[in-house]
Write a protein that holds these residues in place. Structure first.
Motif, PDB file in Angstrom:
ATOM      1  N   ARG A  24      31.283 -41.376 -86.807  1.00  0.00           N
ATOM      2  CA  ARG A  24      31.198 -41.912 -88.178  1.00  0.00           C
ATOM      3  C   ARG A  24      31.075 -40.790 -89.202  1.00  0.00           C
ATOM      4  NH1 ARG A  24      26.518 -46.002 -88.012  1.00  0.00           N
ATOM      5  NH2 ARG A  24      26.183 -44.941 -86.076  1.00  0.00           N
ATOM      6  N   ALA A  25      30.247 -39.793 -88.879  1.00  0.00           N
ATOM      7  CA  ALA A  25      30.082 -38.659 -89.805  1.00  0.00           C
ATOM      8  C   ALA A  25      31.388 -37.897 -89.952  1.00  0.00           C
ATOM      9  CB  ALA A  25      28.977 -37.735 -89.295  1.00  0.00           C
ATOM     10  N   PHE A  26      32.113 -37.729 -88.854  1.00  0.00           N
ATOM     11  CA  PHE A  26      33.406 -37.035 -88.913  1.00  0.00           C
ATOM     12  C   PHE A  26      34.380 -37.787 -89.810  1.00  0.00           C
ATOM     13  CE2 PHE A  26      37.744 -37.018 -87.130  1.00  0.00           C
ATOM     14  CZ  PHE A  26      38.106 -35.728 -87.488  1.00  0.00           C
ATOM     15  N   ARG A  27      34.491 -39.082 -89.595  1.00  0.00           N
ATOM     16  CA  ARG A  27      35.434 -39.877 -90.400  1.00  0.00           C
ATOM     17  C   ARG A  27      35.062 -39.872 -91.877  1.00  0.00           C
ATOM     18  NH1 ARG A  27      36.395 -45.005 -86.328  1.00  0.00           N
ATOM     19  NH2 ARG A  27      37.745 -43.877 -84.887  1.00  0.00           N
ATOM     20  N   ARG A  28      33.761 -39.975 -92.173  1.00  0.00           N
ATOM     21  CA  ARG A  28      33.319 -39.963 -93.566  1.00  0.00           C
ATOM     22  C   ARG A  28      33.632 -38.612 -94.223  1.00  0.00           C
ATOM     23  NH1 ARG A  28      28.008 -40.223 -92.747  1.00  0.00           N
ATOM     24  NH2 ARG A  28      27.739 -38.016 -93.158  1.00  0.00           N
TER      25      ARG A  28
END
Length: 147
Positions: A24-28
C-alpha cells in the motif's frame, strides 16, 4: 536509491510493517512521484528510489539484510572527536605511567650508585677512622663544603 538510503524511510513506513502495508505504501508513493504524473524535475529519481525500496522490502532475504544492517548503531555526530579525546587521555595516562616508571628506575639506579660508591669508599673511611681513632671523622668530612 543510494546504498545509504533507508527503504523504510523512503516508503514512509514502520520497521514492523507487513507485506500488505509495504505494498500500500509503495502504491501510494509511486502514484505521487511517478514521472508521468508528477512535473517535478527529480520525479524520476524519487520513483527509482521508491521502486528500489519496494523491491528490497518485498524480498524477505533483502529485508533481513537491511534489518541486520540497521541493527548496528549509527555513529553519532562528533563521535570521532570524542574518541580522539579518549585516545589523547589514554596517551597522557600512559605517558604519566611511563614517567613514573622512569622516575622509579632512575631513583633506584641513583640509590644503587650511592651504595656502590659508599661500598668502594668504605675501606678508606674505615682506615681514616682507625688512624684518627673516632667515628666523628665521617661527620666532619660530610660537613665540609665541596671544593
Amino acid at each position: 536509491m543510494t546504498d545509504t538510503a533507508d527503504p523504510y524511510t523512503v516508503l514512509d513506513i514502520d520497521r514492523g510493517a507487513d507485506a500488505e502495508q509495504i505494498k500500500r505504501a509503495f502504491r501510494r508513493m509511486i502514484a505521487r512521484s511517478h514521472p508521468d504524473r508528477s512535473r517535478d524535475a527529480d520525479a524520476a529519481d524519487r520513483a527509482a528510489a521508491i521502486i528500489s525500496a519496494y523491491r528490497t522490502l518485498s524480498d524477505p532475504e533483502r529485508r533481513r539484510m537491511v534489518d541486520r544492517r540497521s541493527d548496528r548503531r549509527p555513529i553519532p555526530p562528533g563521535a570521532e572527536r570524542r574518541q580522539a579525546t579518549r585516545r589523547t587521555a589514554d596517551r597522557i595516562a600512559q605517558t604519566r605511567q611511563r614517567n613514573l616508571a622512569m622516575l622509579v628506575r632512575d631513583t633506584a639506579a641513583a640509590a644503587i650508585a650511592i651504595v656502590l660508591v659508599a661500598y668502594l669508599l668504605a675501606p678508606d673511611l674505615r682506615a681514616y677512622q682507625r688512624d684518627h681513632g673516632d667515628g666523628r671523622a665521617i661527620a666532619a668530612v660530610a660537613a665540609q663544603p665541596q671544593r
